[in-house]
Scaffold this active site. Sequence first.
Site, PDB file in Angstrom:
ATOM      1  N   LYS A   9       0.865  -1.196   0.000  1.00  0.00           N
ATOM      2  CA  LYS A   9       0.000   0.000   0.000  1.00  0.00           C
ATOM      3  C   LYS A   9       0.894   1.237   0.000  1.00  0.00           C
ATOM      4  O   LYS A   9       1.950   1.250   0.647  1.00  0.00           O
ATOM      5  CB  LYS A   9      -0.899  -0.008   1.245  1.00  0.00           C
ATOM      6  CG  LYS A   9      -1.830  -1.217   1.346  1.00  0.00           C
ATOM      7  CD  LYS A   9      -2.976  -1.172   0.359  1.00  0.00           C
ATOM      8  CE  LYS A   9      -3.853  -2.387   0.509  1.00  0.00           C
ATOM      9  NZ  LYS A   9      -4.989  -2.414  -0.394  1.00  0.00           N
ATOM     10  N   LYS A  66       2.087  -9.196  -2.105  1.00  0.00           N
ATOM     11  CA  LYS A  66       1.392  -9.239  -3.393  1.00  0.00           C
ATOM     12  C   LYS A  66       1.187  -7.828  -3.909  1.00  0.00           C
ATOM     13  O   LYS A  66       1.100  -6.870  -3.144  1.00  0.00           O
ATOM     14  CB  LYS A  66       0.058  -9.975  -3.298  1.00  0.00           C
ATOM     15  CG  LYS A  66      -1.015  -9.280  -2.503  1.00  0.00           C
ATOM     16  CD  LYS A  66      -2.320 -10.065  -2.451  1.00  0.00           C
ATOM     17  CE  LYS A  66      -3.281  -9.647  -3.516  1.00  0.00           C
ATOM     18  NZ  LYS A  66      -3.674  -8.239  -3.518  1.00  0.00           N
ATOM     19  N   ASP A  87      -1.296  -5.107  -5.536  1.00  0.00           N
ATOM     20  CA  ASP A  87      -2.724  -4.925  -5.348  1.00  0.00           C
ATOM     21  C   ASP A  87      -3.432  -5.155  -6.680  1.00  0.00           C
ATOM     22  O   ASP A  87      -2.794  -5.153  -7.733  1.00  0.00           O
ATOM     23  CB  ASP A  87      -3.036  -3.549  -4.772  1.00  0.00           C
ATOM     24  CG  ASP A  87      -4.060  -3.694  -3.642  1.00  0.00           C
ATOM     25  OD1 ASP A  87      -4.017  -2.917  -2.688  1.00  0.00           O
ATOM     26  OD2 ASP A  87      -4.890  -4.620  -3.729  1.00  0.00           O
ATOM     27  N   GLU A  88      -4.755  -5.277  -6.599  1.00  0.00           N
ATOM     28  CA  GLU A  88      -5.495  -5.747  -7.779  1.00  0.00           C
ATOM     29  C   GLU A  88      -5.547  -4.736  -8.920  1.00  0.00           C
ATOM     30  O   GLU A  88      -5.885  -5.093 -10.047  1.00  0.00           O
ATOM     31  CB  GLU A  88      -6.921  -6.153  -7.385  1.00  0.00           C
ATOM     32  CG  GLU A  88      -7.855  -5.024  -7.009  1.00  0.00           C
ATOM     33  CD  GLU A  88      -7.622  -4.485  -5.621  1.00  0.00           C
ATOM     34  OE1 GLU A  88      -6.859  -5.117  -4.852  1.00  0.00           O
ATOM     35  OE2 GLU A  88      -8.181  -3.422  -5.307  1.00  0.00           O
ATOM     36  N   HIS A 121      -6.955 -13.322  -7.185  1.00  0.00           N
ATOM     37  CA  HIS A 121      -7.740 -12.251  -6.564  1.00  0.00           C
ATOM     38  C   HIS A 121      -9.132 -12.264  -7.206  1.00  0.00           C
ATOM     39  O   HIS A 121      -9.282 -12.700  -8.348  1.00  0.00           O
ATOM     40  CB  HIS A 121      -7.035 -10.906  -6.791  1.00  0.00           C
ATOM     41  CG  HIS A 121      -7.497  -9.833  -5.876  1.00  0.00           C
ATOM     42  ND1 HIS A 121      -8.735  -9.254  -5.975  1.00  0.00           N
ATOM     43  CD2 HIS A 121      -6.897  -9.248  -4.810  1.00  0.00           C
ATOM     44  CE1 HIS A 121      -8.884  -8.345  -5.022  1.00  0.00           C
ATOM     45  NE2 HIS A 121      -7.782  -8.324  -4.303  1.00  0.00           N
ATOM     46  N   LYS A 155     -13.090  -5.973   6.706  1.00  0.00           N
ATOM     47  CA  LYS A 155     -13.793  -4.753   6.251  1.00  0.00           C
ATOM     48  C   LYS A 155     -14.871  -5.064   5.213  1.00  0.00           C
ATOM     49  O   LYS A 155     -15.756  -4.248   4.976  1.00  0.00           O
ATOM     50  CB  LYS A 155     -12.803  -3.766   5.648  1.00  0.00           C
ATOM     51  CG  LYS A 155     -12.352  -4.077   4.210  1.00  0.00           C
ATOM     52  CD  LYS A 155     -11.321  -3.092   3.695  1.00  0.00           C
ATOM     53  CE  LYS A 155     -10.846  -3.435   2.285  1.00  0.00           C
ATOM     54  NZ  LYS A 155      -9.731  -2.598   1.834  1.00  0.00           N
TER      55      LYS A 155
HETATM   56  C1  CAP Z   1      -6.982  -5.672   1.151  1.00  0.00           C
HETATM   57  C2  CAP Z   1      -7.113  -5.579  -0.357  1.00  0.00           C
HETATM   58  C3  CAP Z   1      -7.734  -6.748  -1.006  1.00  0.00           C
HETATM   59  C4  CAP Z   1      -8.998  -7.196  -0.345  1.00  0.00           C
HETATM   60  C5  CAP Z   1     -10.005  -7.691  -1.358  1.00  0.00           C
HETATM   61  C6  CAP Z   1      -7.922  -4.361  -0.737  1.00  0.00           C
HETATM   62  O1  CAP Z   1      -6.386  -4.486   1.577  1.00  0.00           O
HETATM   63  O2  CAP Z   1      -5.842  -5.428  -0.934  1.00  0.00           O
HETATM   64  O3  CAP Z   1      -7.917  -6.412  -2.361  1.00  0.00           O
HETATM   65  O4  CAP Z   1      -8.592  -8.238   0.432  1.00  0.00           O
HETATM   66  O5  CAP Z   1     -11.079  -8.257  -0.668  1.00  0.00           O
HETATM   67  O6  CAP Z   1      -7.517  -3.784  -1.734  1.00  0.00           O
HETATM   68  O7  CAP Z   1      -8.899  -4.126  -0.083  1.00  0.00           O
HETATM   69  P1  CAP Z   1      -6.521  -4.112   3.121  1.00  0.00           P
HETATM   70  P2  CAP Z   1     -11.346  -9.850  -0.707  1.00  0.00           P
HETATM   71  O8  CAP Z   1      -5.820  -5.197   3.903  1.00  0.00           O
HETATM   72  O9  CAP Z   1      -5.851  -2.772   3.275  1.00  0.00           O
HETATM   73  O10 CAP Z   1      -7.987  -4.074   3.420  1.00  0.00           O
HETATM   74  O11 CAP Z   1     -10.114 -10.447  -0.111  1.00  0.00           O
HETATM   75  O12 CAP Z   1     -12.579 -10.013   0.137  1.00  0.00           O
HETATM   76  O13 CAP Z   1     -11.540 -10.236  -2.137  1.00  0.00           O
HETATM   77 MG    MG Z   2      -6.469  -5.082  -2.912  1.00  0.00          MG
END
Ligand code: CAP
Ligand code: MG
Length: 412
Positions: free
Chosen positions: A152, A178, A180-181, A269, A310
């Site tokens: 992040k 990893k 991020d998406e 993801h 969250k």
């Molecule tokens: C988590 C995360 C992931 C979430 C996606 C985000 O970041 O990188 O993409 O886990 O949700 O971008 O929110 P945080 P899921 O740890 O800062 O929340 O795993 O439910 O698909």
């Molecule tokens: Mg993410």
Amino acid sequence: MEYSEKYLHLGERVDPDANVICIYKITTDLDIKLAAAAIATEQSTGTWTSISTLNDEIFEKYHGRVIDIQGNVATIAYPEDIFSLDIGGVPQILSVVAGNLFGLEGLKGVRLEDVEFPHSMLREFKGPKFGIPGLRKILKRPEKPLVGTIVKPKIGLPPKGMADFIYEAGMGGLTNGKDDETLSNQRFCPLEDRVVAIAEAIDRVKAETGHVMIHAINVSTRGDQILEVAERAQELGASELMVDVITCGFAAVQVLAEDPSIKLPIHVHRTMHGAITRNKDLGVSMVVFAKLVRMCGGDALHVGTFGVGKMKDSSAEDLANQRACVGPELPYEKVMPVCSGGMHPALIEPLVKITGTNVQIQAGGGVAGHPGGVRSGARAMVQAVEAAYQGIPFSEYSKSHQEFREAINKWG
Ligand code: CAP
Ligand code: MG
């Protein structure tokens, strides 16, 4: 929409080894039989009106059969011969089991809750190359939860900034990093430069501490590019690949998992899944997607945070998602369930109580937001996992672990 008794076979036994069996939850003002028959019709041999070109032979062989209705839940069996796996595969499967039906006029809502595939179809898929045992072997972590982070801010850091983050996270003891998406090949962080910089950071952690860490590089892209991008990332030293399966497609996971030149685990993801899975009266359950990811060869898959993170609470479904990843019902290697999204050290105790220790827990904000910085955030996560693994209450363990205590003080 014509109602046809011909698609109703209530109480009839069908051969589970010759049919794909689907469970649909239906919201409708119509007679539930009509609604269920309409789905079976549209998804197999019929359309909105009777047609002269549908002869008895075709109907008999290929029509969908409503075999059970309990309340507003219908079970429909589709003959396996209407599916095509050598060409078509998961895209074609989804066009049948989760296609036009969502738009049918007479249905206020319909949700595909689960799908059972016949062995003849399951045999056509290979499942994960690595899965839980493969990941544990690479990370030399036979039993404890894997513990990771997401760099992040999710976008904006240059390759060196990403590498510094991962170096700090690795020095703090995390096993997984990893992308991020939304990260790909933006100008501020070209994919190839990122791969090299992060590989060097991971190598430094190993050289300095002996600790093994892997980082998933997001290779999500067009279908005709993804293999080439993945091979390039592998060549440059990537230790894991990531695919956004809903935006990229299940076939993208399968291409990478089944290609003999790809020798890296695939972190899957599921971003955008919420648009399809969140509404309990319309869409597709995550369980269906989890089964398809396992069939296509994903090694790790986001399954949710069981009501402690969250993302919208979907704890009952998250347990079903975890089961789809590791259960014996599917004849493949187990997929590592990933719990991520609003996670931080204080949530690991309640989470592990639900999931057990065969999970990968990751935190982005929950590491980068630690008052002591990334390395302290990593240490706090590792300490929290250690306490949960040993069954030591957090109130106890945090007394003797400063980073963990600081995380609890900040996030409670
Ligand atoms: C988590 C995360 C992931 C979430 C996606 C985000 O970041 O990188 O993409 O886990 O949700 O971008 O929110 P945080 P899921 O740890 O800062 O929340 O795993 O439910 O698909
Ligand atoms: Mg993410």
